[in-house]
Design a protein around this motif. Structure first.
Motif, PDB file in Angstrom:
ATOM      1  N   ALA A 193      20.528   0.274  -2.950  1.00  0.00           N
ATOM      2  CA  ALA A 193      20.042  -0.687  -1.972  1.00  0.00           C
ATOM      3  C   ALA A 193      20.601  -2.069  -2.244  1.00  0.00           C
ATOM      4  N   LYS A 224      -3.663  -4.447  -6.437  1.00  0.00           N
ATOM      5  CA  LYS A 224      -3.066  -3.749  -7.584  1.00  0.00           C
ATOM      6  C   LYS A 224      -4.064  -3.579  -8.721  1.00  0.00           C
ATOM      7  N   ALA A 284      -7.689  -1.778  -6.530  1.00  0.00           N
ATOM      8  CA  ALA A 284      -7.747  -0.722  -5.515  1.00  0.00           C
ATOM      9  C   ALA A 284      -6.748   0.403  -5.750  1.00  0.00           C
ATOM     10  N   LEU A 285      -5.555   0.070  -6.177  1.00  0.00           N
ATOM     11  CA  LEU A 285      -4.508   1.095  -6.187  1.00  0.00           C
ATOM     12  C   LEU A 285      -4.406   1.831  -7.511  1.00  0.00           C
ATOM     13  N   PHE A 286      -3.984   3.091  -7.404  1.00  0.00           N
ATOM     14  CA  PHE A 286      -3.592   3.866  -8.572  1.00  0.00           C
ATOM     15  C   PHE A 286      -2.079   3.995  -8.473  1.00  0.00           C
ATOM     16  N   ASP A 334       0.379   4.944 -10.267  1.00  0.00           N
ATOM     17  CA  ASP A 334       1.126   6.133 -10.673  1.00  0.00           C
ATOM     18  C   ASP A 334       0.768   7.352  -9.838  1.00  0.00           C
ATOM     19  N   MET A 335      -0.051   7.150  -8.830  1.00  0.00           N
ATOM     20  CA  MET A 335      -0.459   8.299  -8.030  1.00  0.00           C
ATOM     21  C   MET A 335       0.134   8.207  -6.628  1.00  0.00           C
ATOM     22  N   ASP A 390      -3.124  10.948  -2.869  1.00  0.00           N
ATOM     23  CA  ASP A 390      -4.274  10.780  -3.762  1.00  0.00           C
ATOM     24  C   ASP A 390      -4.956   9.434  -3.549  1.00  0.00           C
ATOM     25  N   ARG A 442       4.989   3.025   6.075  1.00  0.00           N
ATOM     26  CA  ARG A 442       6.390   3.443   5.975  1.00  0.00           C
ATOM     27  C   ARG A 442       6.655   4.062   4.610  1.00  0.00           C
ATOM     28  N   SER A 443       6.947   5.367   4.641  1.00  0.00           N
ATOM     29  CA  SER A 443       7.156   6.083   3.390  1.00  0.00           C
ATOM     30  C   SER A 443       7.976   7.319   3.691  1.00  0.00           C
ATOM     31  N   THR A 444       8.508   7.928   2.625  1.00  0.00           N
ATOM     32  CA  THR A 444       9.278   9.156   2.836  1.00  0.00           C
ATOM     33  C   THR A 444       8.342  10.344   3.000  1.00  0.00           C
ATOM     34  N   GLN A 487       4.860  10.515  -2.129  1.00  0.00           N
ATOM     35  CA  GLN A 487       5.519   9.384  -2.785  1.00  0.00           C
ATOM     36  C   GLN A 487       4.487   8.531  -3.521  1.00  0.00           C
ATOM     37  N   SER A 546       3.472   2.945  -5.907  1.00  0.00           N
ATOM     38  CA  SER A 546       4.095   1.798  -6.574  1.00  0.00           C
ATOM     39  C   SER A 546       5.389   1.381  -5.869  1.00  0.00           C
ATOM     40  N   GLY A 547       6.050   2.320  -5.175  1.00  0.00           N
ATOM     41  CA  GLY A 547       7.307   1.986  -4.523  1.00  0.00           C
ATOM     42  C   GLY A 547       7.139   1.389  -3.132  1.00  0.00           C
TER      43      GLY A 547
END
Lengths: 516, 331
Positions: free
Chosen positions: A18, A338, A341-343, A345-346, A350, A385-387, A391, A394-395
């Motif tokens: 990228a 971060k 709320a978020l995990f 690595d998941m 999830d 927006r994700s693949t 996924q 974290s990305g």
């Protein structure tokens, strides 16, 4: 004509496949504040990290005073007089201000640490920028704003000529921000060049001399501030028109869903009363530190309330933990996604289903197909927006992460959803999408209690605003009457409550009559 | 003021996710398996008699006890904790089972009793960690000592020999040609894999290890989940202790010394982060196998014991070091 203090030309940088930066140029003149704007991921921070030696560019040149130079690492940057104040501060919270300010070059006498000299030089550095706090205070005890000032003191002391401020006001209170702005003006007057990254149009307009906009890693425009309007800058940032940023459509308030009476923590917050009806957005506005987040956390059971009562649909409920709150169909989107709320690595799957797993499966064994269907439906509806839903979150960009947290709460189907700074750190395109989502939720009859420090946003999407000051609700203002001016009057205490008497329903104690 | 270029807006995409990164995620997922296969290939060439069905079964039998401990340890480490007491639990539970047997209890009661003792130790550890909020390192370090003390006091520090042990098949028997401990080990892994991947409890374990505050705010019963994790660890340790006593046909109060470190090594080798929230249980099994293959190969090559220790230790440091470097790059 003298060359600019700094000129970056043709700068490009790739990460993997990228292109983070593509042929970007930027120049900074002595004695100017140059705002750098763009959505998240536009390349502002990457460009500044190249300038400060964190990254090396794949292509492009950097000139300082007309001399081509290379910056391989942060040490080079410092030697060239370039300093950067990061979003995350590089300080040691347990050490005192004096210790932090001499970190890496501690003064010694006969090989022994010279504390006296250390404190004296720290005092001098703070005095240079007009900060009058004790140098013996551990840095971690200061507010983020104060810590930032200490960082700036360090940069000024190191004779930085070019100072990069990366979203410096993101976590500052109004007063701290004002102080920072004064300091920025002083540094400009002293002939320093400041690169100023911010999402807040107001402060950019107040501070900057020129504005450079990046989008998708490319340079879009550099203009003198007086030659553009904020709307034009936003158009440059998003590449399209963003009229009607705020969404407020077809609202109709129903019955009272959430009622809070005399809720307080027995110290600096409350007692407060409020009501939120089905299908309306009520915003808590006020200065940072006024007690809005504390109130939200008490309603949700994240912190214990000392007094007061929360009712849902007229029935008093007892909320001792977030789990209790969720059972009573109250949701909270916390202020810091971060950390709270978020995990990271998941997966998206999830993260989305984390609070509603009981609904998908029996005896704790998950029905993966049902989960996939539900998550894919929400992810599509909220346009994450994700693949794929497997996924990792974290990305994702900040806006998409926030949508994942929102979709988690939507799956819980709460009656009341509390949103604490739902668009913080989110780019403008995603902001609008979040406003759209909030509006859709109200149409489904959800009661929304929002906390926002972005006043135009709060006024733009709310049906009512409650001004919170010193842990108390100072004033309720309807959508029709609310303006930034009158909200700030009550938030700062300039206006007290002569109108309060008219509001016979709310027994709000007078602002300033805070109990200790 | 001009716009230099007019890009049409593509969907916002994070720069990380592009071609080339797939290799990294493949390595992340299967790299440890590649290491095991490479090691097996290497040993086949240099160690005499390494590559045979018999030796393969030997290795599997030898690693089964550590692998069962490591399976439970994976859950504990995923929550961000650690359990240092498992070696002592192996001794106490083995001793308890043998005591029950010699007191005249049927084999099944002896086995279940031993596992129950393991469960109780786990329950105590878990309750202290979850509800007192004390660091698991300290709680289980204490447990390591007092549980060892119990197993000494139950036996006067003497081994309890039970040559007619009714459940010795658990250690020395075979099911369809596969050693029973290996069958049990595989069962434990299948069950715990299922628990981690397909139950809400399993997902909550990852969530708690990844971000405890976010887990609480998402409505997860954090404390109760932690208690259950340590309980499962205790049951695994109990199982390992019973199998151990079956293999040596006696209750050994000194059994299991240092087993906690081997189990932790297998978990970490298998790619589970000590900080919690990230890892896979299949990796732990592979990690345990790597340690087993390495020991077995070194024995077959007649490498003296001291040097075996050096090699094993170095491999662990290397594996964890590589993982650490990988994480450094991520941030």
């Amino acid at each position: 004509m003298t060359p600019p203090l700094l000129r970056m030309t043709g700068v490009s940088k790739r990460f993997g496949g990228a292109k983070a930066l593509d042929d970007v140029h930027l120049d900074l003149r002595a004695g100017e504040v140059h705002a750098l704007m763009g959505e998240n991921g536009a390349g502002k921070s990457t460009l500044m990290k190249i300038l400060s030696g964190v990254y090396t560019p794949d292509a492009g040149t950097i000139e300082i005073n007309g001399q081509v130079t290379t910056i391989q690492n942060p040490r080079d940057a410092l030697a060239q007089g370039i300093a950067i104040i990061h979003q995350e501060l590089n300080t040691v919270p347990e050490m005192t201000i004096a210790e932090n300010l001499s970190l890496g070059h501690e003064p010694t006498r006969h090989g022994v640490l010279d504390r006296k000299e250390m404190r004296r030089s720290a005092r001098e550095k703070l005095d240079r920028i007009g900060v009058d706090i004790s140098v013996d205070v551990p840095l971690g005890r200061l507010s983020v704003g104060m810590q930032q000032l200490v960082e700036i003191a360090r940069a000024v002391a190191e004779n930085a000529k070019i100072l990069v401020l990366d979203e410096p006001t993101a976590s500052l209170s109004q007063n701290e921000a004002e102080r920072l702005f004064t300091l920025v003006d002083e540094m400009r007057a002293r002939g320093m060049a400041l690169a100023y990254i911010s999402h807040r149009m107001e402060e950019v307009w107040r501070l900057s001399d020129r504005i450079t906009v990046l989008r998708d890693g490319k340079w879009v425009s550099t203009t003198a501030r007086e030659d553009v309007t904020p709307a034009q800058v936003v158009n440059h940032m998003v590449g399209r028109d963003v009229n009607n940023l705020y969404v407020h459509e077809n609202r109709s308030a129903g019955e009272v869903v959430l009622a809070v009476s005399e809720l307080g923590n027995g110290r600096d917050v409350g007692p407060m009363n409020l009501e939120v009806r089905a299908g309306e957005v009520v915003s808590l506005v006020g200065l940072v530190g006024a007690g809005r987040t504390e109130l939200a956390r008490m309603i949700f059971g994240a912190d214990r309330a000392k007094s007061g009562q929360v009712s849902i649909d007229g029935t008093p409920i007892s909320v001792r933990s977030p789990r209790d709150a969720i059972r009573h169909r109250i949701g909270l989107l916390p202020e810091s996604r971060k950390e709270q709320a978020l995990f990271l690595d998941m997966s998206i799957r999830d993260n989305t289903v984390m609070s509603s797993m009981d609904n998908y499966g029996t005896g704790g064994i998950l029905n993966l197909r049902a989960i996939r269907d539900a998550v894919e439906r929400e992810v599509a509806a909220l346009r994450v927006r994700s693949t794929s839903i497997s996924q990792n979150v974290s990305g994702l960009s900040g806006g998409n992460q926030q949508k994942v947290v929102l979709s988690r709460w939507i799956l819980v189907q709460p009656k009341v959803l509390i949103l604490d700074e739902p668009t913080r750190g989110v780019d403008i395109g995603a902001k609008q999408e979040i406003y759209r989502i909030i509006n859709d939720l109200t149409l489904q009859g959800m009661a929304i209690l929002m906390i926002s420090s972005d006043l135009p946003e709060a006024l733009g999407i709310s049906d009512r605003v409650l001004v919170v000051r010193n842990g108390l609700i100072a004033k309720e203002i309807s959508r029709a009457e609310a303006t930034e001016q009158n909200v700030m009057m009550y938030a700062t205490g300039v206006a007290a409550d002569e109108h309060r008497i008219k509001e016979e329903r709310t027994e709000t104690p007078i602002a300033g009559e805070k109990k200790r | 003021m001009t716009l230099t270029e007019k890009t049409d807006l593509k969907p916002l995409r994070s720069p990380k996710r592009e071609s080339g990164v797939d290799v990294a995620s493949l390595w992340d997922r299967y790299g440890i398996l590649a290491v095991l296969l490479l090691l097996v290939a290497l040993m086949s060439v240099i160690a005499p008699n390494f590559l045979s069905v018999n030796n393969g079964l030997n290795v599997a039998r030898a690693v089964s006890i550590n692998a069962i401990l490591a399976a439970g340890m994976t859950l504990v480490i995923l929550t961000g904790g650690i359990d240092l007491s498992v070696g002592s639990v192996v001794a106490l539970t083995g001793v308890s089972s043998v005591l029950l047997w010699t007191a005249g209890a049927p084999a099944i009661v002896a086995v279940v009793g031993g596992m129950l003792v393991g469960a109780i130790t786990g329950l105590i550890n878990g309750t202290l960690v979850a509800y007192l909020g004390l660091p698991s390192f300290i709680i289980t370090l204490g447990a390591l000592t007092y549980i060892r003390g119990f197993s000494y006091s139950l036996t006067d520090a003497q081994p309890l020999i039970a040559s007619d042990l009714g459940y010795r098949g658990l250690g020395n028997g075979a099911v369809a040609g596969i050693p029973t401990p290996v069958v049990i080990m595989l069962l434990v892994y299948v069950i715990l894999w299922f628990v981690l991947e397909r139950t809400s409890f399993g997902r909550h374990i990852y969530a708690i290890g990844g971000n405890r505050e976010a887990a609480r705010l998402a409505g997860i019963k954090v404390k109760w989940t932690l208690v259950r994790v340590y309980l499962i660890m205790g049951v695994c340790a109990g199982l390992a202790g019973v199998i151990f006593s079956a293999r040596v046909e006696s209750g050994q109060p000194k059994a299991g010394e240092g087993y906690e470190l081997d189990a932790i090594a297998a978990v970490v080798l298998g790619g589970t982060a000590l900080a919690g929230g990230r890892g896979r249980i299949y990796g732990t099994l592979v990690g345990a196998l790597i340690i087993g293959v390495l020991s077995n190969g070194l024995v077959l090559m007649n490498v003296p014991f001291f040097y075996q220790l050096i090699v094993k230790g170095a491999v662990i440091v290397l594996a964890v070091g590589i993982d650490g470097l990988k994480n450094l790059k991520r941030t």
